[in-house]
Design an enzyme around this catalytic site. Sequence first.
Site, mmCIF file in Angstrom:
data_model
loop_
_atom_site.group_PDB
_atom_site.id
_atom_site.type_symbol
_atom_site.label_atom_id
_atom_site.label_comp_id
_atom_site.label_asym_id
_atom_site.label_seq_id
_atom_site.Cartn_x
_atom_site.Cartn_y
_atom_site.Cartn_z
ATOM 1 N N CYS A 137 0.877 -1.166 0.000
ATOM 2 C CA CYS A 137 0.000 0.000 0.000
ATOM 3 C C CYS A 137 0.921 1.224 0.000
ATOM 4 O O CYS A 137 1.673 1.422 0.958
ATOM 5 C CB CYS A 137 -0.864 -0.076 1.260
ATOM 6 S SG CYS A 137 -1.856 1.385 1.514
ATOM 7 N N CYS A 139 -10.996 14.068 4.849
ATOM 8 C CA CYS A 139 -12.147 13.286 5.309
ATOM 9 C C CYS A 139 -12.087 13.258 6.837
ATOM 10 O O CYS A 139 -11.002 13.102 7.414
ATOM 11 C CB CYS A 139 -12.069 11.866 4.756
ATOM 12 S SG CYS A 139 -12.048 11.830 2.956
#
Length: 339
Positions: A103, A114
């Site tokens: 990742c 967010c």
Amino acid sequence: MNILDLSIEDIKDQLLKLNEKPFRAKQILEWIYKKNTLNFDQMTNLSISSKENLKKIFKITSINLKKIQGSSDKQTKKYLFKLEDGFLIESVLIISKNRRTICISSQVGCEIKCSFCASGKKGFFRNLSLSEIVEQILYIKKDINDSITNIVFMGMGEPLLNLENVVKAIKVISNENYLNISQRKITLSTSGIVEKINELKEKNLKINLVLSLHASNDEIRKKIMPIASNYKIKDLLSSLKEYFNTTKRDISFEYILIEDFNDSKKHALELVKLLRHFQCTINLIPYNPIESLSYKKPSFDRVREFKKVLDDNKIIVTQRYTKGDDISAACGQLAFKSQ
Ligand code: SAH
């Protein structure tokens, strides 16, 4: 200059300027990408004088591996890198069955902010360069001395806001002379920026695109994702449909489950209605706790009930199991650190 930022043609041009043979470019790239060598001195088919010559103008790495942390179940490892200007970024290796997935981060910090995610809490600083993106993979590959099967752009940052370097990185990752990981094994997750999805579509890549949907309607989405005020779900869905028509790749959605916020049966039914005519997969991610936030992860039973509503309505649904949360390496827990 960092050799990883250059195309093979650019490397050849530079070699000519150094009075070195252009065919060396291929040899050097083979050492870097196929034989995990990040040091000219270890490239045994180059003469000592060539090595010295190359070192005068090229460097291979610009990021520094500072720390590796392994999770207790041995399935996740988090890597901390220091960039040349002092910023720190993180990447995660996830091992499951026959997969070794990395990742990677695409930006320092994040401007999307967010409310449930750690990555944007300290603001946005800059995009990562091509070499800074690719080096994360090279270092991890070297550390485990094994091949990498999957790449996900799900680390820190919004990959579509660094589109140029991310697309270049995808080409390096998938090119058979470089990292040779098929585009089908590369996934990009986005918070949803219509123009950028359209731009990505034009690049004609075969990667998987995942939208961080996280809500069954615009009102709920706006409460946790400021970007939802700029793009309606309806418009995002039509840009994804076009993306799918062009690339023929599957579209998936991520849906974070936050207790007593978006995890009720009513929300699940609304989600079914929204996606009923859409050929897609929904990936449920129970919220991973972030320090100082008061959101809660739903209970196992509540997640199961939500999933059942989707299953019963023939929506393909998967659940992302939390990995690496004991080392803060799970989704949304990667944060910018200042030294
Ligand atoms: N910027 C990209 C990549 C983010 S990370 C995007 O927004 O899609 C990958 C996924 O983890 C995203 O779906 C993101 O919304 C989710 N995520 C962020 N914080 C989380 C948290 N605390 N718990 C669970 N998932 C989270």
